[in-house]
Scaffold this motif. Structure first.
Motif, PDB file in Angstrom:
ATOM      1  N   GLY A 151       0.800  -1.217   0.000  1.00 21.96           N
ATOM      2  CA  GLY A 151       0.000   0.000   0.000  1.00 21.96           C
ATOM      3  C   GLY A 151       0.831   1.264   0.000  1.00 21.96           C
ATOM      4  O   GLY A 151       0.315   2.342  -0.329  1.00 21.96           O
ATOM      5  N   VAL A 152       2.113   1.190   0.370  1.00 27.94           N
ATOM      6  CA  VAL A 152       2.958   2.386   0.420  1.00 27.94           C
ATOM      7  C   VAL A 152       4.105   2.326  -0.589  1.00 27.94           C
ATOM      8  O   VAL A 152       4.957   3.215  -0.604  1.00 27.94           O
ATOM      9  N   ARG A 153       4.127   1.322  -1.411  1.00 31.39           N
ATOM     10  CA  ARG A 153       5.198   1.226  -2.408  1.00 31.39           C
ATOM     11  C   ARG A 153       4.621   0.802  -3.757  1.00 31.39           C
ATOM     12  O   ARG A 153       3.579   0.170  -3.839  1.00 31.39           O
ATOM     13  N   GLY A 154       5.341   1.188  -4.805  1.00 34.19           N
ATOM     14  CA  GLY A 154       4.901   0.814  -6.141  1.00 34.19           C
ATOM     15  C   GLY A 154       5.997   1.052  -7.160  1.00 34.19           C
ATOM     16  O   GLY A 154       6.977   1.764  -6.897  1.00 34.19           O
ATOM     17  N   VAL A 165       3.541   2.438 -19.279  1.00 34.05           N
ATOM     18  CA  VAL A 165       3.102   1.172 -19.857  1.00 34.05           C
ATOM     19  C   VAL A 165       2.795   0.123 -18.791  1.00 34.05           C
ATOM     20  O   VAL A 165       2.099  -0.873 -19.057  1.00 34.05           O
ATOM     21  N   TRP A 166       3.295   0.346 -17.610  1.00 31.29           N
ATOM     22  CA  TRP A 166       3.079  -0.657 -16.548  1.00 31.29           C
ATOM     23  C   TRP A 166       3.192  -0.002 -15.186  1.00 31.29           C
ATOM     24  O   TRP A 166       4.014   0.895 -14.966  1.00 31.29           O
ATOM     25  N   SER A 167       2.320  -0.453 -14.238  1.00 34.45           N
ATOM     26  CA  SER A 167       2.355   0.026 -12.862  1.00 34.45           C
ATOM     27  C   SER A 167       1.871  -1.098 -11.950  1.00 34.45           C
ATOM     28  O   SER A 167       0.869  -1.762 -12.251  1.00 34.45           O
ATOM     29  N   THR A 168       2.550  -1.290 -10.852  1.00 28.30           N
ATOM     30  CA  THR A 168       2.125  -2.328  -9.914  1.00 28.30           C
ATOM     31  C   THR A 168       0.790  -1.976  -9.265  1.00 28.30           C
ATOM     32  O   THR A 168       0.052  -2.866  -8.825  1.00 28.30           O
ATOM     33  N   ALA A 169       0.441  -0.693  -9.227  1.00 28.30           N
ATOM     34  CA  ALA A 169      -0.815  -0.279  -8.603  1.00 28.30           C
ATOM     35  C   ALA A 169      -2.025  -0.749  -9.403  1.00 28.30           C
ATOM     36  O   ALA A 169      -3.113  -0.914  -8.845  1.00 28.30           O
ATOM     37  N   HIS A 198       1.585  -4.893 -20.748  1.00 25.10           N
ATOM     38  CA  HIS A 198       0.966  -3.617 -20.413  1.00 25.10           C
ATOM     39  C   HIS A 198       0.059  -3.818 -19.206  1.00 25.10           C
ATOM     40  O   HIS A 198      -0.401  -4.933 -18.933  1.00 25.10           O
ATOM     41  N   SER A 199      -0.203  -2.754 -18.485  1.00 27.30           N
ATOM     42  CA  SER A 199      -1.187  -2.799 -17.401  1.00 27.30           C
ATOM     43  C   SER A 199      -2.080  -1.575 -17.491  1.00 27.30           C
ATOM     44  O   SER A 199      -1.706  -0.545 -18.070  1.00 27.30           O
ATOM     45  N   ALA A 200      -3.263  -1.700 -16.911  1.00 31.01           N
ATOM     46  CA  ALA A 200      -4.214  -0.591 -16.887  1.00 31.01           C
ATOM     47  C   ALA A 200      -4.983  -0.670 -15.577  1.00 31.01           C
ATOM     48  O   ALA A 200      -5.033  -1.725 -14.915  1.00 31.01           O
ATOM     49  N   ALA A 201      -5.590   0.440 -15.188  1.00 32.47           N
ATOM     50  CA  ALA A 201      -6.340   0.496 -13.938  1.00 32.47           C
ATOM     51  C   ALA A 201      -7.410  -0.588 -13.916  1.00 32.47           C
ATOM     52  O   ALA A 201      -8.123  -0.793 -14.911  1.00 32.47           O
ATOM     53  N   GLY A 202      -7.503  -1.271 -12.797  1.00 36.40           N
ATOM     54  CA  GLY A 202      -8.459  -2.356 -12.669  1.00 36.40           C
ATOM     55  C   GLY A 202      -7.924  -3.683 -13.176  1.00 36.40           C
ATOM     56  O   GLY A 202      -8.605  -4.702 -13.076  1.00 36.40           O
ATOM     57  N   CYS A 203      -6.770  -3.673 -13.769  1.00 33.09           N
ATOM     58  CA  CYS A 203      -6.098  -4.878 -14.248  1.00 33.09           C
ATOM     59  C   CYS A 203      -6.998  -5.707 -15.191  1.00 33.09           C
ATOM     60  O   CYS A 203      -7.316  -6.877 -14.914  1.00 33.09           O
ATOM     61  N   PRO A 204      -7.419  -5.109 -16.323  1.00 25.40           N
ATOM     62  CA  PRO A 204      -8.237  -5.871 -17.266  1.00 25.40           C
ATOM     63  C   PRO A 204      -7.433  -7.037 -17.839  1.00 25.40           C
ATOM     64  O   PRO A 204      -6.208  -6.968 -17.958  1.00 25.40           O
ATOM     65  N   PRO A 205      -8.110  -8.134 -18.218  1.00 26.09           N
ATOM     66  CA  PRO A 205      -7.398  -9.301 -18.749  1.00 26.09           C
ATOM     67  C   PRO A 205      -6.903  -9.066 -20.176  1.00 26.09           C
ATOM     68  O   PRO A 205      -7.246  -8.066 -20.826  1.00 26.09           O
TER      69      PRO A 205
END
Length: 235
Positions: A151-154, A165-169, A198-205
């Motif tokens: 919760g405090v790192r990313g 293009v990518w975020s652990t959040a 790639h990643s996006a908010a909500g982690c779509p498949p």
């Protein structure tokens, strides 16, 4: 018996008595020597027997002086300076903190901690997933506690144009609290693996793989941003 007490012969009686006296003396000498010899033999046998006996005090001393198993006083396990929680293939670091007795240790002051980002390589070929390590180090002289949960790192990766293009959040599975005690000059390291998608908010498949090229990765811990790290992906 009378011939013994009263010698009879052509010679003077004194001669006979002297001869008998000499004979008696010789017999006495022989008897004395025999007795002395027997005693000497007996003493030798006794000495030999005594020499074969163990001295009880010596045995006790030997048993007492025998060394026991070697121990190291005050030898207790120490924390690993690079101990880190396990990580999932999606890049979300997971793990449960061990019991640290944090109730007696004060939280770390921001100035007492440094944060660094490293990777296990600079170039990743086909099928190789980048592995990043975020390390929080206690630079103070006293132990303190730090929250290092997800919760405090990313981590964030951007392409050559600066686009994210990518975020652990985006795909963080859990933001549970993870408070650890960090000893002076020690650290806590958290490893995260990027699947090159790639990643996006909500982690779509069904996210697509990123293109080959250079990417800049930065890490954030408790609002502290690390120095950027550049890696190259090839196929």
């Amino acid at each position: 018996m009378s011939s013994v007490l009263h010698p009879v012969g052509p010679e003077d009686k004194g001669i006979y008595w002297r001869r008998r006296l000499v004979t008696i003396v010789v017999l006495l000498v022989v008897i004395v020597l025999a007795v002395v010899g027997i005693r000497a033999l007996t003493a030798t046998d006794d000495a030999a027997a005594q020499g074969q006996k163990l001295d009880p005090s010596h045995v006790a001393s030997t048993l007492t002086a025998a060394p026991g198993p070697s121990t190291s006083p005050g030898a207790t396990p120490t924390d690993s300076p690079t101990d880190s929680p396990a990580d999932s293939p999606t890049g979300s670091a997971t793990g449960s903190p061990t019991a640290t007795g944090t109730g007696a240790v004060a939280p770390c002051e921001p100035a007492a901690l440094t944060v660094a980002l490293t990777s296990d390589a600079t170039t990743y070929g086909p099928g190789k997933a980048p592995r990043f390590v975020v390390t929080v180090t206690n630079t103070s002289q006293t132990a303190c506690t730090a929250e290092i949960g997800s919760g405090v790192r990313g981590l964030v990766a951007t392409d050559a144009s600066g686009a994210q293009v990518w975020s652990t959040a985006d795909c963080e599975a859990s933001t549970a609290s993870q408070v650890y005690t960090i000893q002076p000059s020690k650290n806590r390291a958290m490893t995260t693996v990027w699947s090159r998608l790639h990643s996006a908010a909500g982690c779509p498949p069904d996210q697509q793989a990123v293109a080959d090229g250079n990417y800049t990765v930065t890490a954030t811990w408790d609002q502290i941003v690390t120095a950027p790290l550049t890696i190259a992906l090839t196929s």
